[in-house]
Scaffold this motif. Structure first.
Motif, PDB file in Angstrom:
ATOM      1  N   UNK A 270       0.857  -1.183   0.000  1.00  0.00           N
ATOM      2  CA  UNK A 270       0.000   0.000   0.000  1.00  0.00           C
ATOM      3  C   UNK A 270       0.893   1.233   0.000  1.00  0.00           C
ATOM      4  N   UNK A 271       0.722   2.097  -0.988  1.00  0.00           N
ATOM      5  CA  UNK A 271       1.591   3.267  -1.087  1.00  0.00           C
ATOM      6  C   UNK A 271       1.270   4.284  -0.002  1.00  0.00           C
ATOM      7  N   UNK A 272       2.280   5.063   0.345  1.00  0.00           N
ATOM      8  CA  UNK A 272       2.131   6.123   1.335  1.00  0.00           C
ATOM      9  C   UNK A 272       3.122   7.225   0.988  1.00  0.00           C
ATOM     10  N   UNK A 273       2.639   8.198   0.213  1.00  0.00           N
ATOM     11  CA  UNK A 273       3.530   9.263  -0.243  1.00  0.00           C
ATOM     12  C   UNK A 273       3.611  10.432   0.736  1.00  0.00           C
ATOM     13  N   UNK A 274       2.661  10.509   1.687  1.00  0.00           N
ATOM     14  CA  UNK A 274       2.679  11.631   2.625  1.00  0.00           C
ATOM     15  C   UNK A 274       3.489  11.285   3.867  1.00  0.00           C
ATOM     16  N   UNK A 275       4.690  10.749   3.662  1.00  0.00           N
ATOM     17  CA  UNK A 275       5.567  10.484   4.797  1.00  0.00           C
ATOM     18  C   UNK A 275       6.321  11.761   5.151  1.00  0.00           C
ATOM     19  N   UNK A 276       6.847  11.801   6.360  1.00  0.00           N
ATOM     20  CA  UNK A 276       7.609  12.965   6.795  1.00  0.00           C
ATOM     21  C   UNK A 276       8.826  13.170   5.897  1.00  0.00           C
ATOM     22  N   UNK A 277       9.010  14.403   5.415  1.00  0.00           N
ATOM     23  CA  UNK A 277      10.198  14.703   4.616  1.00  0.00           C
ATOM     24  C   UNK A 277      11.028  15.839   5.201  1.00  0.00           C
ATOM     25  N   UNK A 278      10.595  16.351   6.347  1.00  0.00           N
ATOM     26  CA  UNK A 278      11.371  17.355   7.079  1.00  0.00           C
ATOM     27  C   UNK A 278      11.275  17.019   8.559  1.00  0.00           C
ATOM     28  N   UNK A 279      12.387  16.596   9.129  1.00  0.00           N
ATOM     29  CA  UNK A 279      12.399  16.209  10.535  1.00  0.00           C
ATOM     30  C   UNK A 279      13.268  17.185  11.317  1.00  0.00           C
ATOM     31  N   UNK A 280      12.681  17.771  12.366  1.00  0.00           N
ATOM     32  CA  UNK A 280      13.403  18.717  13.215  1.00  0.00           C
ATOM     33  C   UNK A 280      13.768  18.010  14.510  1.00  0.00           C
ATOM     34  N   UNK A 281      15.056  17.742  14.682  1.00  0.00           N
ATOM     35  CA  UNK A 281      15.527  17.099  15.899  1.00  0.00           C
ATOM     36  C   UNK A 281      15.789  18.131  16.980  1.00  0.00           C
ATOM     37  N   UNK A 282      15.254  17.903  18.184  1.00  0.00           N
ATOM     38  CA  UNK A 282      15.448  18.798  19.321  1.00  0.00           C
ATOM     39  C   UNK A 282      16.207  18.062  20.409  1.00  0.00           C
ATOM     40  N   UNK A 283      17.390  18.580  20.753  1.00  0.00           N
ATOM     41  CA  UNK A 283      18.253  17.899  21.705  1.00  0.00           C
ATOM     42  C   UNK A 283      18.255  18.514  23.085  1.00  0.00           C
ATOM     43  N   UNK A 284      19.423  18.518  23.712  1.00  0.00           N
ATOM     44  CA  UNK A 284      19.547  18.993  25.083  1.00  0.00           C
ATOM     45  C   UNK A 284      19.534  20.523  25.157  1.00  0.00           C
ATOM     46  N   UNK A 285      19.542  21.029  26.384  1.00  0.00           N
ATOM     47  CA  UNK A 285      19.465  22.458  26.705  1.00  0.00           C
ATOM     48  C   UNK A 285      18.038  22.990  26.496  1.00  0.00           C
ATOM     49  N   UNK A 286      17.850  24.280  26.749  1.00  0.00           N
ATOM     50  CA  UNK A 286      16.502  24.823  26.750  1.00  0.00           C
ATOM     51  C   UNK A 286      16.395  26.130  25.974  1.00  0.00           C
ATOM     52  N   UNK A 287      15.159  26.422  25.570  1.00  0.00           N
ATOM     53  CA  UNK A 287      14.789  27.667  24.888  1.00  0.00           C
ATOM     54  C   UNK A 287      15.749  27.984  23.746  1.00  0.00           C
ATOM     55  N   UNK A 288      16.286  29.218  23.701  1.00  0.00           N
ATOM     56  CA  UNK A 288      17.119  29.620  22.559  1.00  0.00           C
ATOM     57  C   UNK A 288      18.421  28.837  22.472  1.00  0.00           C
ATOM     58  N   UNK A 289      18.801  28.193  23.583  1.00  0.00           N
ATOM     59  CA  UNK A 289      20.045  27.418  23.580  1.00  0.00           C
ATOM     60  C   UNK A 289      19.830  25.950  23.210  1.00  0.00           C
ATOM     61  N   UNK A 290      18.584  25.560  22.999  1.00  0.00           N
ATOM     62  CA  UNK A 290      18.325  24.155  22.719  1.00  0.00           C
ATOM     63  C   UNK A 290      18.941  23.747  21.385  1.00  0.00           C
TER      64      UNK A 290
END
Length: 334
Positions: free
Chosen positions: A195-215
């Motif tokens: 079964x096709x699925x073309x609406x998969x995620x194509x932009x992934x934003x990884x958020x790591x350690x630290x907080x707010x503007x320093x994240x």
């Protein structure tokens, strides 16, 4: 008729028997077996013994037993770890005061060193002429990993897989290129539902350690063909964006794991694949099989994740399980 070799705790063969019932598995999970010996001439065995089928990867170490009594008859079933189960029961971990376990060198030498590290060098004999090398390969995600999973990941990075074979009263471990069985496979041998699925995620934003503007933030993109990079090609209505929350990750880990996560999502749909015995002959875990349906223009590639071998009434059968397949369409099939 398959003959089963019974060997003592020192891997010294003590008997060859044929009257057994066996259910044995190797792969992503299970990695164990149940063996019932119906041959009255078989020697008395105990925990710590081994069994194998000469010339094959089928075998393992006996670690427990189950006794069943019915209508006055007692049946003993020996339970144990397949060769891969023995690896899965060990953990690869960093040395003291080290962040990661890191290895370098020719693959056979690296594998020998890792087997010695986990205390299985007396069981497995690395017998490979493969000249592939790794340089500063790091076991980092996770840092503590079972030896079977860790070795599979290490070898896969070089397009290789493990190959076990019992021969000459030794358990040989070879390093073999991953096979992809393709043009020889037709619709009579491989059944699949896609079964096709073309609406998969194509932009992934990884958020790591630290907080707010320093994240820590890491952006990764997939193009229309599923290739992942840090260059965006799908925008506007074609962009499908998602957050990957990894609050403990440092910059390097966040970058690699966000890339890996997005790559895993580029499967193009859902696929179920069924292999017949004919198609699976000679395949092992981590090999790949490709099948095509010319009428729809659909092509499916799936990786073998488990192999199951059973012996009953002297007849041996093999079945295979595959992981999530990767699907492609030709223009005519859209």
């Amino acid at each position: 008729m398959a003959n089963v070799i019974l060997a003592d705790a020192e891997l010294i063969p003590r008997a060859s028997i044929s009257q057994v019932v066996l259910d044995w598995a190797t792969g992503t999970d299970e990695n164990d077996f149940e063996l019932t010996i119906e041959d009255q001439t078989a020697p008395a065995i105990s925990r710590g013994w081994y069994f194998w089928l000469d010339g094959s990867d089928v075998g393992g170490r006996i670690i427990d037993r189950r006794v069943t009594v019915s209508a006055g008859q007692s049946t003993t079933t020996w339970i144990g770890q397949s060769w891969t189960g023995m690896l899965a029961a060990k953990i690869l971990q960093p040395d003291a005061n080290q962040d990661y376990l890191t290895v370098s060198g020719k693959l056979p030498d690296v594998v020998r060193g890792l087997l010695k590290r986990i205390g299985l060098d007396a069981v497995f004999t690395v017998d490979s002429s493969d000249m592939s090398t790794v340089s500063n390969w790091v076991f980092q995600n996770p840092r503590y990993v079972d030896a079977y999973t860790g070795l599979r990941s290490l070898l896969a990075s070089c397009g290789r897989r493990l190959d076990f074979q019992a021969a000459d009263n030794k358990i040989h471990l070879d390093i073999t290129p991953i096979r992809t069985i393709t043009n020889a496979i037709d619709s009579d041998l491989v059944d699949f539902k896609a079964e096709t699925k073309h609406r998969v995620t194509n932009h992934l934003i990884g958020l790591g350690s630290q907080e707010l503007k320093d994240r820590l933030v890491s952006h990764w993109y997939a193009d229309a063909a599923g290739n992942v990079s840090q260059t965006q090609t799908l925008t506007g209505v074609d962009e499908v964006c998602e957050i990957y929350d990894y609050t403990s990750a440092d910059a390097a880990t966040l970058k690699s794991e966000t890339q890996k996560r997005l790559q895993e999502e580029q499967i193009g749909g859902t696929v179920d694949v069924t292999l017949t015995d004919s198609a699976g002959d000679g395949l092992r875990v981590d090999d790949k099989v490709t099948a095509s349906d010319h009428a729809s223009g659909m092509s499916v590639t799936a990786t073998i994740t488990k192999r199951i071998v059973k012996i009953e009434s002297g007849i041996m059968t093999s079945t295979f399980e595959v992981g999530q397949g990767i699907m492609k369409e030709t223009e005519s099939g859209r």
